[in-house]
Design a protein around this motif. Structure first.
Motif, PDB file in Angstrom:
ATOM      1  N   GLN A 271       0.830  -1.207   0.000  1.00  0.00           N
ATOM      2  CA  GLN A 271       0.000   0.000   0.000  1.00  0.00           C
ATOM      3  C   GLN A 271       0.865   1.258   0.000  1.00  0.00           C
ATOM      4  OE1 GLN A 271      -2.191  -0.934   3.526  1.00  0.00           O
ATOM      5  NE2 GLN A 271      -3.794  -2.059   2.456  1.00  0.00           N
ATOM      6  N   LEU A 272       1.977   1.217   0.718  1.00  0.00           N
ATOM      7  CA  LEU A 272       2.905   2.340   0.713  1.00  0.00           C
ATOM      8  C   LEU A 272       3.433   2.600  -0.696  1.00  0.00           C
ATOM      9  CD1 LEU A 272       5.001   1.755   3.967  1.00  0.00           C
ATOM     10  CD2 LEU A 272       3.773   3.851   3.403  1.00  0.00           C
ATOM     11  N   ALA A 273       3.775   1.536  -1.397  1.00  0.00           N
ATOM     12  CA  ALA A 273       4.297   1.674  -2.761  1.00  0.00           C
ATOM     13  C   ALA A 273       3.240   2.261  -3.693  1.00  0.00           C
ATOM     14  CB  ALA A 273       4.765   0.316  -3.279  1.00  0.00           C
ATOM     15  N   GLU A 274       2.004   1.798  -3.555  1.00  0.00           N
ATOM     16  CA  GLU A 274       0.923   2.307  -4.396  1.00  0.00           C
ATOM     17  C   GLU A 274       0.617   3.768  -4.081  1.00  0.00           C
ATOM     18  OE1 GLU A 274      -2.526  -0.204  -4.407  1.00  0.00           O
ATOM     19  OE2 GLU A 274      -1.325  -2.031  -4.458  1.00  0.00           O
ATOM     20  N   LEU A 275       0.670   4.113  -2.798  1.00  0.00           N
ATOM     21  CA  LEU A 275       0.420   5.501  -2.402  1.00  0.00           C
ATOM     22  C   LEU A 275       1.496   6.423  -2.978  1.00  0.00           C
ATOM     23  CD1 LEU A 275      -0.735   6.698   1.069  1.00  0.00           C
ATOM     24  CD2 LEU A 275       1.027   7.943  -0.144  1.00  0.00           C
ATOM     25  N   GLU A 276       2.748   5.980  -2.899  1.00  0.00           N
ATOM     26  CA  GLU A 276       3.845   6.781  -3.445  1.00  0.00           C
ATOM     27  C   GLU A 276       3.658   7.028  -4.936  1.00  0.00           C
ATOM     28  OE1 GLU A 276       8.723   6.829  -3.396  1.00  0.00           O
ATOM     29  OE2 GLU A 276       7.686   4.902  -3.532  1.00  0.00           O
ATOM     30  N   GLU A 277       3.297   5.983  -5.650  1.00  0.00           N
ATOM     31  CA  GLU A 277       3.081   6.121  -7.091  1.00  0.00           C
ATOM     32  C   GLU A 277       1.951   7.103  -7.386  1.00  0.00           C
ATOM     33  OE1 GLU A 277       2.159   3.293 -11.002  1.00  0.00           O
ATOM     34  OE2 GLU A 277       2.557   2.387  -9.055  1.00  0.00           O
ATOM     35  N   SER A 278       0.907   7.081  -6.558  1.00  0.00           N
ATOM     36  CA  SER A 278      -0.250   7.956  -6.766  1.00  0.00           C
ATOM     37  C   SER A 278       0.124   9.428  -6.632  1.00  0.00           C
ATOM     38  CB  SER A 278      -1.361   7.627  -5.757  1.00  0.00           C
ATOM     39  OG  SER A 278      -1.845   6.316  -5.949  1.00  0.00           O
ATOM     40  N   TYR A 279       0.770   9.781  -5.521  1.00  0.00           N
ATOM     41  CA  TYR A 279       1.056  11.209  -5.331  1.00  0.00           C
ATOM     42  C   TYR A 279       2.163  11.692  -6.266  1.00  0.00           C
ATOM     43  CZ  TYR A 279       5.178  10.450  -2.232  1.00  0.00           C
ATOM     44  OH  TYR A 279       6.395  10.099  -1.702  1.00  0.00           O
ATOM     45  N   GLU A 280       3.077  10.804  -6.642  1.00  0.00           N
ATOM     46  CA  GLU A 280       4.117  11.206  -7.592  1.00  0.00           C
ATOM     47  C   GLU A 280       3.526  11.516  -8.965  1.00  0.00           C
ATOM     48  OE1 GLU A 280       8.218   9.121  -5.933  1.00  0.00           O
ATOM     49  OE2 GLU A 280       7.096   8.122  -7.552  1.00  0.00           O
TER      50      GLU A 280
END
Length: 216
Positions: A37-46
């Motif tokens: 989930q952390l990885a997906e969140l990072e991709e989203s805001y980037e």
């Protein structure tokens, strides 16, 4: 002589029991999902997908709360400040603030993982993502500032989590060699030498892969 033998046996038994008592427990269910989930969140805001980032934050917070409910009191999660900072950055749609909150929360999660016995510590997977995926993708697009950003984050992790590397058989000499290799990547990126950046990223990725295999 018999008393001496009994004493030795008792000492060995106590040593064995103390090792058993000191052994770290297995990680709680759902901890692997948190890192995904952390990885997906990072991709989203980037990517500037703030609505998706907000949704991922909600899932992440729920996941951490679920783990906390199943975790012994000695290992209770205490990520409130990091979560608040991350949430504030997302609400403001501010990438810099969100990045700071994200990094802080990720470090909290890595430190939390140190309480448990992993076959392969999640820190290695995170570094593999930064070097083998994100930095490599940035290099392919000649986004050299992004390459430098990813590599510096890895360098920070090498300093921040020395104990994790040491516990996995990676000594000071190897950490120094890794720092030197990361510096080579940064230098090549600053010179906008795409070929050399990719070459050094591949070398570093293989190096981390070899360390990962020896720690597993």
């Amino acid at each position: 002589m018999l008393i001496k033998k009994i004493s030795v046996v008792c000492a060995l038994l106590l040593f064995s029991l103390s090792n058993t008592c000191l052994a770290k427990p297995l990680p709680p269910d759902g901890l692997g999902d948190v890192f995904e989930q952390l990885a997906e969140l990072e991709e989203s805001y980037e990517n500037g997908e703030w609505n998706e980032a907000a949704e991922m934050f909600t899932e992440l917070e729920e996941g951490l709360n679920e783990i906390a409910s199943k975790t012994p009191a000695d290992y209770q999660l205490d990520f409130n400040n990091s979560l608040k900072g991350l949430h504030y950055g997302i609400i403001k749609k501010d990438r810099e603030l969100t990045e700071k909150g994200y990094i802080r929360l990720t470090e909290d999660c890595i430190n939390f993982c140190n309480n448990f016995d992993f076959k392969v510590h999640p820190l290695f997977s995170i570094i593999n993502k930064y070097i083998g995926v994100e930095a490599m993708e940035a290099a392919e697009k000649s986004e050299f500032d992004e390459v430098v950003s990813e590599v510096r984050e890895v360098a920070h992790m090498l300093d921040e989590f020395k104990d994790v590397f040491n516990e996995n058989g990676i000594d000071k000499k190897e950490l120094k060699e890794l720092h030197a290799q990361l510096n080579n990547i940064v230098a090549a990126a600053k010179n906008k030498d795409s070929k050399l950046v990719k070459k050094n990223l591949e070398i570093t990725d293989k190096y981390f892969a070899s360390l990962l295999s020896t720690s597993s």
